[in-house]
Design an enzyme around this catalytic site. Sequence first.
Site, short mmCIF file in Angstrom:
data_model
loop_
_atom_site.label_atom_id
_atom_site.label_comp_id
_atom_site.label_asym_id
_atom_site.label_seq_id
_atom_site.Cartn_x
_atom_site.Cartn_y
_atom_site.Cartn_z
N GLY A 1 21.43 -21.97 4.60
CA GLY A 1 22.50 -22.55 5.43
C GLY A 1 22.85 -23.96 4.98
N TYR B 1 22.35 -17.88 22.06
CA TYR B 1 21.82 -18.84 21.09
C TYR B 1 20.44 -19.33 21.55
CZ TYR B 1 21.57 -23.33 18.55
OH TYR B 1 21.18 -24.39 17.78
N1 SER Z 1 24.13 -28.46 18.67
C1 SER Z 1 23.77 -27.17 19.17
C2 SER Z 1 24.87 -26.56 19.94
O1 SER Z 1 25.60 -27.30 20.58
C3 SER Z 1 22.56 -27.27 20.05
O2 SER Z 1 21.42 -27.02 19.32
O3 SER Z 1 25.01 -25.38 19.95
#
Ligand code: SER
Length: 315
Positions: free
Chosen positions: A8, A141
């Site tokens: 990545g 996520y």
């Molecule tokens: N920066 C990330 C997000 O906003 C959080 O880990 O998804």
Amino acid sequence: MKKILVTGSMGQIGSELVSHLRDRYGSSNVIASGRRKKNGSIADQGPFELLDVTDSEKTEAVVRNNKVNTIYHLASLLSATGEQDPQALWNINMNGLINVLEAARAHGCSVFFPSSIAVFGSQSPKDKTPQDTITRPSTIYGISKVSGELLCDYYHLKYGLDIRGLRYPGIISNVALPGGGTTDYAVLIFYDALKDGRHTCFLKEDTALDFIYMPDALEGAVKLMEADPAKLRHRNAFNITAMSITPKQLAAAIKEHKPDFTIDYEIDPVRQEIADSWPNSLDDSEARTQWGWDPQYDLKKMTTDMLEVLAARIN
Ligand code: SER
């Protein structure tokens, strides 16, 4: 000698971590990789492999062919993008991770795994959220990051692999833009301040979230990976933070340099709901005591540096 693979590497963190690692360990010892190659990026400044981490055979082959012994596994979709396509997120974040862990197992590699404040959810304590507490996130996520932390600890316990991770908060940076995250406003605001003198924020003005500046994010990863394992009581993953701030506070810090800067708000309900489920502030004392986490940038110092660096780049 270290032979490092960064997955990545075209993303927000990778674009800067690769240079940071190359400065430290030598250019030829750091192999950048990504699904795409961006011209004029770190891909042109040292070894680069096209690699989609959902391809297990290619992942293993890249590790084998380059005699890799350390992997910084950054390939991941972020929180807001994940809500648009949860299955794609699961495929990249979870199948990608297990492919990396399997390649690491086959070749005895150490692994760095970036987790996130997204592992917390509405049942977690909101303020000074402890290292060990309830982690029941409501986003795909966050679910992938909790699962990832557990999977990494499992590979450590079961196979003895050296796997370490950080729960990154929002990262503010000025090389590559973040994509599809909930904390992205804190980067976009600087570009808008310099280009237009105004920013429309997708989070409410009083939404408090943790942030760190990219130099601290990079130094934290390397410091953790170089820490004496005997001192680590945790592995995946350490809470870290440098500042808990709201859009209003960030706008005020920018206004000190650019008095005409203005901010207004057009709330994105998806990202607001995600932000509301995350902590206001983290307790990062375990990272501080176990391996010496010591961020150098607070709100004021970060803002000054961001505006300076970005102004020079934009002009
Ligand atoms: N920066 C990330 C997000 O906003 C959080 O880990 O998804």
